[in-house]
Every structure is written in structure tokens, then in C-alpha cells.
Design a protein around this motif. Structure first.
Motif, short mmCIF file in Angstrom:
data_model
loop_
_atom_site.label_atom_id
_atom_site.label_comp_id
_atom_site.label_asym_id
_atom_site.label_seq_id
_atom_site.Cartn_x
_atom_site.Cartn_y
_atom_site.Cartn_z
N ASP A 286 21.09 3.62 13.27
CA ASP A 286 20.05 3.77 12.25
C ASP A 286 18.73 4.16 12.87
O ASP A 286 17.86 4.73 12.22
N LYS A 609 27.27 6.13 6.18
CA LYS A 609 27.15 4.72 6.50
C LYS A 609 27.35 3.94 5.20
O LYS A 609 26.79 4.30 4.17
N GLU A 669 20.86 9.56 7.58
CA GLU A 669 20.74 8.13 7.27
C GLU A 669 20.18 7.37 8.45
O GLU A 669 20.76 7.35 9.51
N GLN A 670 19.04 6.73 8.25
CA GLN A 670 18.46 5.92 9.31
C GLN A 670 17.40 5.01 8.71
O GLN A 670 17.02 5.14 7.55
N ARG A 671 16.95 4.08 9.50
CA ARG A 671 15.97 3.12 9.01
C ARG A 671 14.56 3.47 9.47
O ARG A 671 13.60 2.84 9.06
#
Lengths: 843, 843
Positions: A286, A609, A669-671
Motif C-alpha cells: 500500500d 486488493k 491502490e495505496q494508502r
């Protein structure tokens, strides 16, 4: 054939030829010579006349690891009808053999393990009948000087014929090359045992081609390659119709969201635990996945977008006064808070304490919902509910952005009836009220103002208003002097922002500049727009309203501590009675959260994810409790911002071959971006000196843009637009092919009515039942099963879980009695290629 | 077959069947029964199961008058791949047999003399082998209950087969129907003597089809029908390549303008007389053809467009003072007049008299040009010259529109540094100059102004300026008070006009509303825009600058009569010397007139009424003389207005079948709109009360729109845009297929340099040589023949008359020695399908 060099191949081909139609020794020698002459590529100029036109093309891919053909048919210069703008690269193609670096450029496009198929055609004056051979080499051999790229040759097609029919041979070569790029045919070619297998393969291919009749088609038109080529798997089945549709093929995409995430576990917190288990392996990636310029663009854009509501008005929220959240914070939760605040004021209750009570109850209920895996009910939220809700939020966004702009007219009134010739006499000055009203006198008394002692004429606007002076003069508006230029300048800024953002965002799809440049411009569209608007605004100097950022962290009110007492000055029973509004609030927050999650987790987004409905709701619950206790704004889903965030992180495949379509690969998709947006938000306090230059109308413009661009993906709006379109102009939506138009319209009308009802309720006095109405959408959808058939619903919407089960049963039944099946009244013609379905008596 | 009823046909088909594969009596009877059962249409629901699926489709057109096939293949519901959105109408199709009025709607689409081909297919359980028949009836018979429309049936295709392969039969039926819509094949079908002819026809058809391989194509995509189907004539030739291109086919359209109008007659005024002869027969229809709403839209639009320059500033022209024609009257003639005026002022000559002299000389020279058929030189004006000139004019239009807008900033300055809080102290009043400069004192003396007697503070803006007062105060700009709001409002009006005009004009191509509504909106686009802008402006009340229309006819100056004396106060030799500027002026007017005429008469416009280069120039000459004598503005071509006029009168075919493309039929050629525009212009004097509401920035916006939309058709701009495009994104321009990209760019760069040079000369002090430079374009084009090959030039530009002749010679030579021909260095690959050409040693 097992051969190592072109010489061996030539010999073996000619040996074989002897068996069928002997050439004679002289001819044989000549033909062999021609075969070994240096060929030239189809896109090279002919260097000398009368040399056999021998060409090599059509590289074909095949994985070496498994004996199974690769799906990516390789770009072939021969493949003219598909790779539309072929001529443009043909010059580059010419150079391929000379410059190794361009060679590598082509090589990059070829998947690993690809093998070549060389097509050699030519005219020979001494031949009187053609020599044709289709050769499979085993093993594949790297024949030097044939293909443009150094890959092993598996197949060879040779055609030498008498003089004079060169163009026809050329066309045959081209056809063979096209044939070899076909997934199914090159499978056949690899496995063929004899000549008949190859011929059967060609027949299968010809059966499946789409044919454009000459009298109705202009062959010089170059057809763009399709966005997606359908899977060729069904061609391998037996029951294909000649028009390419498989008999009984449902062509249905299951757009529902019934993944394992939403299966009820039956254990307490079972879903939550599974969510954590699914999420944990991705946690590191992430952060590592965020290494991209696009992420920078994304968080800069969303920072700018969030800034206005969060910074400007967020600071005011804690004060719990009238000015609170009236800004563009548009979540439906706002509606709820507004009602609550009004209620508290009317009944003399402490708003903050009551809010804390309700918040804690809501947090508790949310965690109960998590514990019972209530998120699995999300499968009842179909596209119908999703889109009605999302549309509502988008419309609120657009509405509020425009309202804010119009509202500026109140702060910055302009003189509608300026007489330009009398400008010398225009002024607006402050004077002592000639006949002060009672409240003014009272106010003066309270603040120790002695009207006669003030030099009114010298007062500035703010002072004059504060001291309750009066404005007199021809340049005076209703509440103060007319403000020149500001309003119109704001209008210009607002619309320029909207147009420029939209234009730059769309720039990705324009034809100018290399892909890299275009995608950077597109990613940074909103940021560039804000930047240029700030510069223009600064250069012009018109005092447009600017973003106001607090420059220090400070408690919003002195009379409150860090934590709020849930009871405070309120009577004890408020803690109990607040369960009732908390129930409503829970419904609202649950719906808001889950619908947003469903929209984000849509199949179209190709998220890799796992999704975490339970985990998300758990976090919402926990944060709700914390925020309530600390008197902070509630932590809820922001639909439009979430959609915008996802849209700003779309990942597409790179492509450089002409006519190749970029493929949507998924979302980055990542934080990291999420973290950065809110870190920057917190840091805004230190960036006051920069942020104060941002004009508010620019931010309003960004809001309008976000609302409008979020609408784009919503099918509901496509359907609304169908009302204005004559049938012949309607776009080729898949559901229009399968559902009668009036049914589509009926569906849209029902959805539209729901939307209008929601809007009316939201703005009316009954706003408190708004959460119930959102929930009601699910039941309305359920009722619609009575009006529409399941087939129609499956095209227009997702199916409800029960009907899905029923559908499966139906399918089984059908198989048993497929011949005896009755006709369905609303069934399509069999031409469309699906099987007839038994009509249920109760439908 | 000669038969009257379906019964006869069935009998004869079955008799024939006996010859090849006897069915037996029982079967025969059953088959006959099935054939006579009521069939149902392919787009009707099946009413009962197990009935033979018998369908009738594919009506085919044929003229009765001549035994020659009609070119319009009739819309056939079977023709799925072409008539893209077929399903949308299939519901309507279902009703066809029931409701006669919809029937008539379909009937309308069928050309007169069309004959039907009925395709009947079905499964019969008792058959074990198929019965197939293709029947030509002679004479054609009206078989009731078969086709949806009451037209005679000429062909019948019958296919009855064993049970279980229904979809395959359906596809065969569909293929036969498609085959029958093919122009060449139904020709074959009409003339075929036996079975072999039909099979040969099918083979020919199959050879010519365009094939989309299954692995690279999604068969569910519905391809839009092409804009134009190429002529099928070449299919009737023998030397067709399998890819649909004819061998040796040059595919070249002769876009030159070497019609009979431009042939030199060799007699005095020969061309003029021929022009009149050609024009005369159309004279009546020039008025009768104007009966259309489009004409109203056209003249309203052009009236609005011309109004601003003509009305506002036209009145000032006669005064021959500084303010004269500085407006948006942008013709290159203006450049000339400006220089002349400056010259006269410097040397103390009478401008009006000198202008009359020059005008009379020019008129004389023009008439000499007409007499000598000089217009035939127009064939040297190729697309290169044409587009460079037209681009220049368009850019001037755009430039001047923007300049005018920016110029408004001088009249309506705004305060850049308003402090909104100090608005109460802002004012700008008139005061007595504290230290009057000498010229002011002189002026006061001259006008009997006594500064001390004036109550300066009460003076309005205009009076203050007149009396040479000073402006003092914080709301004062450099030359007077700041004007609030007006400038920004003008900017909003300007861009709104541009955007709204463009949007409404493009609305024709949107998908909403029926064609009729869309074309009305599109035709009246500019008129609607002006109307709404006027209303909005009026509602808001901001004092934006408005159109000023003189309300009475009056002589522009009292000291001049109706006619101007060519000598007047000037010395006698001016009359002689003015021949020199008259020569320049003649070149200019000739080029201006002829280039505009060439643009208007372009082949793309499909003008049907003959062009009149000589006649037009004659009229220009005569009117020049008259205008000069009366001191009126010169009567010259207005390129942009002419292009706009033509564009506003484009005529397209109506169409209602799905996927049918509207065809450009030509221009509504008539004299009525031109007449009306200038009649209205004259009447403007009486419409002052309405016209005075039109804000000037709206008119400037219309100018920008006109300039920008005229650019659209210019190939030069398409080529300029190619610079920014990577090769893979370049549109499929025909010349890009045939000319190397670098040559295209070289051509564009030369043209661009010419354009820049023209612009520089126009704005520099050397503007007097501008007409020479326009003429120089022709010679530059001539020189380019050395850099580019004739083939390249024929794609990028038109050919010059000499090279055309050479090309013909070349072609002859080639035919003789086509086999021995050498390769051309820049030749394309033979794939493209054209023959090689002999390379000239000097090229």
C-alpha cells in the motif's frame, strides 16, 4: 520439418513438390536459387526490378514455458485492416533492419517466448504454375536475415508463382499473415497433423470472419481496432452460429458484488477478522505502490479540493454556531446535524453534549453491525440504489457550487444602473443614522457609543457597519457600498476554472503531444488550473474573496475542554432518548458508508486488493466515538471525493503501436495519497502565506467540476439523456439491445422519481426521515422485480441475491426441457442468439 | 419463371426440385403446404412454436423506366452489420404489417420503381435434405402478404431444411438478402442466364468483401455505415485486386477549377458574355430556390454579422477622418486605403479626390481585365495560394475581434487595487486644473471658458473632459473615473457569445431531438445567441457599450455634394500619377475578388449554378467607379463573410433510417439572402429602437466565431496541427497515405512562412507592397514544383495547368512502356495499388 537453414528448407520444400507436381531439374535449380536470394521486407523499397518480392512478416507469440499459445497477437505490419494508421510507421519499418535501436523498440512489443512466422511470396518468370508450401519447423530455428527481430522462426509460408499476378500473391501472403495472427488458427497450426487439419482451421476461421459487403462499404476506410477483443474460448466450443454468437450464450456480465467478502460468517466479528486477514498482506505494498507521479498529482488535486470545506469551515465547526458547516460539506450527515442543531436551539439543550450522546450510541450500533456481519447486507444495494444515491450527492455538489457563486452576489453587490456619465458624482459614505431605530440605540448604549462624537464620514465600511451607521450616496447598495468588478471577476474565475479543468483533464484523449506529456497534463489538470487562476487573479489585482486559513492551532471555544461530557447541562434522560436519533443516524451512516464503498469497489474499477466492508465500518464506528467525545466533526464517507480520488488514480497500459488502444488496468491502490492529503491539510496552517492567494470562486469551480465529472460514469444519466434522443441516434448501449426502450424509460422514470423525492425530503422540513428514505430505495428496488422481468433487470441493474438463485434454478430447468419451452412474451427474436426461457406464470 | 401467385411458384419450384432430388408425393404435398402457410417477418414475435420461420425482407430497387439498376440500395431490416442500430427500429418493424401509416413511412424510403426480393427460410421436421431455390419472376408480380410494402416481387429465395439448424438457415437467408442489396450482384441477378451466372456473381461478391478476422474483432460492435460508398463501377472492370483496389487506379480527385468558365475565349468580353449566357437561365430560380427557413436564418445571421462594421462605421467612412474604417472591416483593401489617407495628410492633398481618381483608374483597369478574359488566369490560383490568403483573412478577423475586446479596457478602465473596506471613501470628482498647461489655457480662451465661473464639482464626465477639467479622487483612472463592472461584463458577454454560437451550431451533430429541431437550432445559432445575450444584458442593466445606429439618412459632410470631383483642389497631374497606385489597387482587388471566388466555387461546395468569374469582376469594376465618384466605400469581396454565407446555406439530405448518414447535397444557391442582408442593412436606420440594445462585445464575439469557424475547412490548419501530433495519432488524411510526412511538413512550413511574411508586410510600413506579395504567392507555388514531385503536389495541392498537361503526357508514355518502367525513388509500396511511374531525369 526439421531444418537448420533456409537451404535445408528450400531443398525439402522442393523435394516435397516433386511428389505432387514435378518441376524438372532446371526449374528446380532456378527456384531454389530464388528462394535463397536475399528477400526484402514488404515495407522496404524495391531495390532492383524483377527480384522476387519476398517478404517476411507476422511474428507470432507463443510462451516457451507451457505449450499453450499466448493471447497477445503480436503487432504485425501486414495486418493492415486493424492497425489503422499503418503507413505512418512504414517509414520507420523500413529502417528497422538498418538501425538496431529501432529494432529493439519493436522487440519490446513482442512478448517473451514469441516465435516468428515468415511469409515469402514472389513472382518468377520461368514458372508456369505456382509452388506453395506451408512449413512448420520443429524445433523453431533462428533464421538470420528473415524477420526484422531476432526471434526463432516456427512457421514458413512460401508462394512462388508465374509472372504477372504479383499483387494477388501479395494478397495471399497478407491473408496467411492475418490468419497466423489468429489465436485459434495458430493453435491449429501448432497442433495440425496433416494438410487437412490446416484446411479445416482455415475453414473455421472463414466461418467466423465478419464480412463487410463491397457495395455498402468503402474499403479505403481504416477501421479502428476494437477496445477489447472478446475471448476466443467460445470459438473452441462447437455450437457457434455463423454470425459469431454462440448459441445459448448469455453474454451477461455479472456486475454484482457477491464476493467472499460479503458472505455471512455466522461468527461474531467474523467478517471483520477475515477483512483484516485479507488486507494484511497488502499493507506494505500500500505504500510501495505509491511511487508514481500520478499519486503526487492525485493528492495535490484532492488536497486542493478538500481544502476549501475542511480548512475554511472545519475550524468553525467546533464552535457549533450558525456559521458551522454551511459550506460545501455536502454529505447527508450534514442534513442530520443541521436538524439536530435546530432542535437543540429550540428546546434549549446543549448541542455538543447531545451530539456526543448520539455519536456514542451510533458508534456502539455501528460496532454491533460489524459484529453481526451486517455489511453482508450490502449485496442488496444494487446499481439502482447506488446510482440514485450517488446522483443525489453529485447534484448536491453542483447545486451548492452554483449556489455559493450566486451567493457571492450578496456580498459583492453591483450597481445595475450605473450612468457612466455621472461617475464623477458617485460615492457612498457613512453617515449618522438620521432616525436610529430602537435596537440601534440599545446597541449604542450597550457598547458605549456616542453617536455625535464619531466622525462618521471617515469610517470605513466595516467600522460603519459595526457602529450601525447608515450608507448614503448613489454608489450605495442595500447594505453598503456597491462593490465594483468583484462579482463579475468571480464569475469569470469560476467558469474559467470549470472549463480549463475539464479541458486539461480531457487532454489525455487528444491527439497532440506524446502520451507521457498528455498524461501528466491530465493528471495535474486541476492543480495546473488552480495555479494559473491564482496567478491571473494575482496579476489582475481585483480583490476577489480569498481562502482564509487559520494561522495557529487553537481551541475553537474557550468554554470547552478537549473532551465533551455526554450529559453536560442536559437532563439525564437525554442520554437514553438519544438512542432514537442515533438509530436514524446509524442507518444514515451505514448507508452512506456502504453505498460509497460499493461504488468504489465496483467491478469496473478492477480493484486487486481485497475490499473491507466490515473493517471500514468498524473504523467509522470507532472514529465516530472518538470524534463525538472530542467534539470534532464526524468521520464519514465523502462520496464525491472518494469517486474523484479513485478516478484520479486510474492506471492505463502504455502503448505505442499505431491504433493500439490503451487498456484500463485498474486503480493505483495505496494508502499514501490518502495519508498525504490529510497530512497536507494539517500542514495548511503553516502554508497560510501561500494559500491566502487562492480565490474562493476557483475552489467553487473545482467543486462544480468534481460533481459534474463524477456524474459521467453514472449509467442513470446516460439513461436520462435517452429521453431527448430519437431512437436512431441512441448510442449502442448493451441494455438497449436487450430491453425494450419503454422499459428502459420506465426504469429511468422510477429512479428519477426516487431522486426527486430524496431531494425534496432533504430540503423540506421532513429532512429527519431522509435516512429512512435512502433505506427505502432498497425496498423500492425489490418491488420493481414485479414490473420488470429478471432478464431485463439483469441488463438494467444487478440482480438481487434471491433472484440470482432463482435464475440459476431456471437455467437448470431449462436445460431439461429446453425444447418444450414456451415463448416468453417479451422475448427477443432468436437472431440475437439466446435461448428461450420458460415464462413463470406469476410474472 | 412466369407466375402470378405463390401457389404457382410453389408448384414450379417443386417441379424443378423433382429433376434434381425427388421428394416423393407425400413430402411434396407437405412442403407445398408449408410454403403457402402465412409466413411471419423476421422481426415479428413467433406466434406459435414449430411453424416454419418464414421471413420476407430485402426490398430491392430498380427503375421501371430504363432497364438499369438504381443505385440506392434500399434500407433492409436484414442488413444488420450496416444499419447499425437495427434493434431500435425492429419494434416499429413489427407493427408494419398492422398499421398502414407506418407502412407508408417505410414506403417513403423506397425509390420509385423498386422491386422486392423475398427471402423465405424455414425448418420442416419431415424433410431430411434442404430444398433451395432462387427464383426470378418475369414479369414482377405483386404477391400479397409477403413484403411489408406493396411493391412487386421480382426475386424469391426459398430455403427449407431439416429441423435443428434454424439459426444457420436464418443466416443463409440474411446473407442472400445482403447479397441482393449489392449493386453489382443484383445486376447479375437480373441478367443471369443460368445457375452458373448466379454462382459467378456470388464469387465476385465474395472476392470483394472486406473481411474482419475473428480474433481481432468483436462481432458485437456495430460498424457505422460509411459516409460515402465508393462507386461500384470499378468492380465491373476486370483488373481488381482482392483488396478492393483497382490496379493502376489513381484514386485522384481533380480538385482543380479548370471548367469551361475559365477557358480563354480569345474575343473581347468573350468570357463575360458566356458568363451572362450561363447565368441567365438560373436567374428566376435564384429567387424561387430561396423558399426555406434556412435562408431566413442565413440572412438574419449575416445581417447581424455585417451590421457592426457596416452600420456603425460605414456612416463615418464618408467623412474621411481619422475614425473612418478602423472597425472590423478587415479586407486587405483597408490596408491600402489607410496608407493612401496617411499619404494625403502628409502632402496636403485632398484624400477624397485622389481616391476618386484612383478608383476610376482601377475601375477602368478592372474592365480591361474583364475584356481580356484575365479571369482565366484564376487557374493559377491553387489551393496553396487560396488557403494562405484565406487563413490570413481569418486570422485578421480573430485578431481584430480580440483586439477590439482588449481595447474596451481603455474605454472602461477598472481599479486594480480596490480596497473593499475603504469603498466609503472612494470617489472621483471633477476639479479645476490646479496648474493648467498652455494648451488648456488656449483652449479656454478660444471657447470663452472662464475657469473660475464653472462649478467644477457638479460637472459630469463628458463635460469635465470637454472643459479640460481634472479628475481627482481614489476612484479615478488615468483619463477619468474608473468604470465599475463594464469591462468584466463585456468579457463575459464576448466569450459567452463565442461558446454559445459554437455550441448551438454544433448542435446539429448532437444526438438529441429530431433532425428538424436540431437543424433549426443550428441554422439560427448565431441569431439565437445574439437574442439571448441582448436579453441577459438588458435584464442585468450593466451599461455595456451598445451598437450605435444613425437614426436618419444624412450626408456625411456638409462641404461635399453627392458626387466627388476627381481633381478637386488637387493639381492636375495627380489624375495621371494616380495610375501607379491604381495598378497596385487593381492587383489587390483582382486577387481579393478572385481568391474569394475560387474559395466559394470549390468543388467541395457542389455548386450547380455556373460560376461567373468575369461577370463578378465586371460588376466589381463598375461598382468601384460608381462608389469612387460618389465617395462611398469601395465595393469589394469580403472573404470571411462570403465563406460564412456559403456555410450557412449548406444543404443536407434528410434521413430517418437508423445509421443512414446525411449527405451533403450542395449549397442553397440563390440571390435572395444576399439581397435581404443589404436591404435589412439599409432599413436599420428605422430599427434604431431595437438595435440599440445590442451590446458591442456580443458582435465582437460573433466576429471571433466567424473567423474561427471559417478556419475549420482550411486544410492548411489541419496540416499545422500535424506538427503537434505523434504519428500514431494523426487522422487518416488521404494525403498522409501518399506523401511522406516530412514532405507534408515542408509544404506546411513554406505555406506558414508565406503567411507570416504577409502578416508582417501588412502591419509594417511596407504595407503598400502587400498586393504584390499576394500575387507573389502564385510564383512561390510555381517554384515549389522543383522541390515536390507532381504526384506529391497532386495530393497536397492542385496541379498547375502546365503540370497537368505534362501529367497527361506522362500517362500516355507510361502506357506504352509500362513494363519497362523504372522505379520512382519516392514511390509507395505496390500494396497501395498504383502503378509505377517513370522518373523524369530532371526531377
Amino acid at each position: 520439418m526439421r531444418a537448420d537453414t533456409l537451404e535445408d528448407i528450400a531443398d525439402m520444400v522442393l523435394d516435397h513438390q516433386e511428389l505432387y507436381a514435378p518441376l524438372g531439374d532446371v526449374l528446380r535449380k532456378k527456384v531454389r536459387e530464388s528462394l535463397l536470394k536475399h528477400h526484402h521486407h514488404q515495407n522496404q523499397k524495391k531495390l532492383a526490378n524483377r527480384l522476387p518480392i519476398v517478404r517476411s512478416i507476422a511474428d507470432m507469440s507463443r510462451r516457451t514455458s507451457e505449450f499453450h499459445l499466448d493471447k497477445n497477437a503480436v503487432f504485425s505490419p501486414m495486418h493492415a485492416p486493424y492497425y489503422a494508421r499503418l503507413d505512418d510507421v512504414s517509414c520507420a519499418g523500413t529502417v528497422l533492419c538498418v538501425l538496431p535501436q529501432i529494432d529493439l523498440h519493436f522487440m519490446k512489443k513482442i512478448p517473451a517466448g514469441a516465435e516468428a512466422c515468415n511469409v515469402l511470396v514472389g513472382e518468377l518468370e520461368f514458372l508456369n504454375k505456382p509452388v506453395v508450401a506451408f512449413i512448420r519447423l520443429s524445433p523453431a530455428v533462428l533464421l538470420t536475415g528473415l524477420a526484422e527481430v531476432p526471434i526463432a522462426t516456427r512457421f514458413l509460408f512460401i508462394l512462388l508463382g508465374p509472372l504477372g499476378r504479383g499483387p494477388q500473391y501479395h494478397e495471399i501472403g497478407r491473408s496467411i499473415a492475418t490468419l497466423m495472427t489468429d489465436e485459434v488458427f495458430h493453435d491449429v497450426a501448432y497442433k495440425a497433423k496433416d494438410r487437412n487439419d490446416i484446411i479445416a482451421g482455415i475453414d473455421e476461421f472463414l466461418d467466423q470472419v465478419t464480412v463487410l459487403p463491397p457495395g455498402e462499404w468503402d474499403p479505403s476506410i481504416r477501421i479502428e481496432p476494437p477496445k477489447n477483443v472478446p475471448s476466443q474460448e467460445k470459438r473452441k466450443k462447437s455450437n457457434i452460429l455463423p454470425n459469431g454468437l454462440v448459441e445459448g450464450d448469455e453474454e451477461e456480465e455479472d456486475s454484482g458484488h457477491g464476493g467472499p467478502e460479503l458472505q455471512r460468517t455466522g461468527r461474531w466479528f467474523g467478517g471483520l477478522l477475515l477483512d483484516i486477514k485479507r488486507k494484511a498482506p497488502h499493507y506494505l505494498s500500500d505504500y510501495t505502490d505509491a511511487c508514481s507521479l500520478q499519486c503526487v498529482a492525485s493528492f495535490l488535486f484532492l488536497y486542493c479540493a478538500c481544502m476549501s470545506p475542511v480548512i475554511t469551515f472545519g475550524g468553525l465547526l467546533g464552535e457549533a454556531t450558525e456559521g458551522r458547516i454551511s459550506a460545501i460539506d455536502t454529505g447527508p450527515v450534514l442534513v442530520f446535524e443541521k436538524i439536530l442543531f435546530k432542535f437543540c436551539k429550540e428546546y434549549g439543550l446543549s448541542y455538543l453534549s447531545l451530539r456526543t450522546c448520539i455519536g456514542l450510541w451510533t458508534a456502539f450500533l455501528c460496532i454491533v453491525l460489524v459484529a453481526t456481519d451486517a455489511s453482508s447486507l450490502v449485496c442488496y444495494i444494487t446499481r439502482f440504489t447506488e446510482e440514485a444515491f450517488a446522483s443525489l450527492i453529485c447534484i448536491i455538489f453542483i447545486y451548492e457550487a452554483l449556489e455559493k457563486l450566486i451567493h457571492l452576489g450578496d456580498y459583492y453587490p453591483f450597481n445595475k444602473n450605473n450612468n457612466l456619465d455621472k461617475l464623477t458624482t458617485y460615492s457612498c459614505s457613512c453617515v449618522e443614522p438620521s432616525d436610529p431605530i430602537n435596537s440601534t440605540l440599545k446597541y449604542w448604549e450597550m457598547n458605549n457609543v456616542t453617536a455625535s462624537e464619531i466622525y462618521w464620514e471617515a469610517l470605513e465600511v466595516k467600522d460603519c457597519i459595526e457602529k450601525r451607521g447608515e450608507f448614503v450616496g448613489s454608489a450605495c447598495g442595500p447594505h453598503g457600498p456597491y462593490v465594483p468588478d468583484v462579482l463579475f471577476w468571480c464569475v469569470i474565475l469560476f467558469f474559467s476554472t470549470v472549463i480549463m479543468s475539464a479541458f486539461l483533464k480531457e487532454f489525455k484523449f487528444s491527439n497532440y503531444f506524446p502520451t507521457k506529456v498528455r498524461s501528466i497534463i491530465s493528471d495535474f489538470a486541476v492543480f495546473f488550473t488552480i495555479l494559473s487562476m491564482v496567478l491571473i487573479d494575482y496579476a489582475l489585482g481585483v480583490p476577489s474573496p480569498k481562502l482564509k486559513v487559520p494561522s495557529v492551532f487553537k481551541p475553537t471555544r474557550d468554554d470547552r475542554g478537549w473532551f465533551i461530557n455526554p450529559l453536560g447541562p442536559n437532563p439525564w434522560w437525554t442520554a437514553v432518548i438519544s438512542l432514537v436519533p442515533a438509530l436514524l443516524c446509524t442507518i444514515l451512516i451505514f448507508m452512506d458508508q456502504q453505498i460509497t464503498a460499493v461504488i468504489i469497489n465496483r467491478k469496473e474499477h478492477k480493484l486487486k486488493k481485497a475490499c473491507g466492508y466490515h473493517l471500514d465500518l468498524f473504523m467509522v464506528g470507532v472514529m465516530l466515538g472518538v470524534c463525538s467525545l472530542m467534539g470534532l466533526p464526524w468521520f464519514v464517507a465523502a462520496t464525491v471525493l472518494s469517486i474523484t480520488h479513485v478516478n484520479s488514480l486510474k492506471l492505463e497500459s502504455e502503448c505505442s503501436a499505431p491504433g493500439e488502444q490503451p487498456k484500463f488496468l485498474g486503480i493505483r491502490e495505496q494508502r499514501f495519497t490518502g495519508l498525504m492529503i490529510f497530512t497536507l491539510m494539517g500542514c495548511s496552517v503553516f502554508m497560510t502565506s501561500v494559500l491566502k492567494f487562492i480565490p474562493m470562486p476557483v475552489l467553487y469551480g473545482v467543486f462544480l467540476y468534481m460533481g459534474a465529472s463524477s456524474l459521467k460514469g453514472i449509467q442513470f444519466f446516460d439513461r436520462v439523456r435517452l429521453f431527448g434522443m430519437p431512437a436512431k441516434h441512441q448510442p449502442d448501449f448493451i441494455y438497449l439491445r436487450h430491453v425494450p426502450l419503454r422499459k428502459v424509460h420506465l426504469f429511468t422514470i422510477i429512479q428519477l422519481s426516487c431522486l426527486i423525492l430524496l431531494w425534496v425530503i432533504k430540503t423540506s422540513k421532513a429532512a429527519i426521515v431522509f435516512p429512512m428514505m435512502v433505506l427505502a430505495l432498497v425496498f423500492i428496488r425489490k418491488l420493481m422485480d414485479c414490473i420488470f422481468t429478471k432478464r431485463e433487470m439483469s441488463w438494467l441493474d444487478d440482480l438481487m441475491p434471491e433472484s440470482k438463485k432463482k435464475k440459476l434454478e431456471d437455467a437448470e430447468e431449462e436445460e431439461e426441457q429446453s425444447i418444450a419451452a414456451e415463448d416468453d412474451g417479451v422475448e427477443q427474436v432468436p437472431l440475437e442468439g439466446y435461448n428461450r426461457k420458460k415464462k413463470k406464470p406469476w410474472l
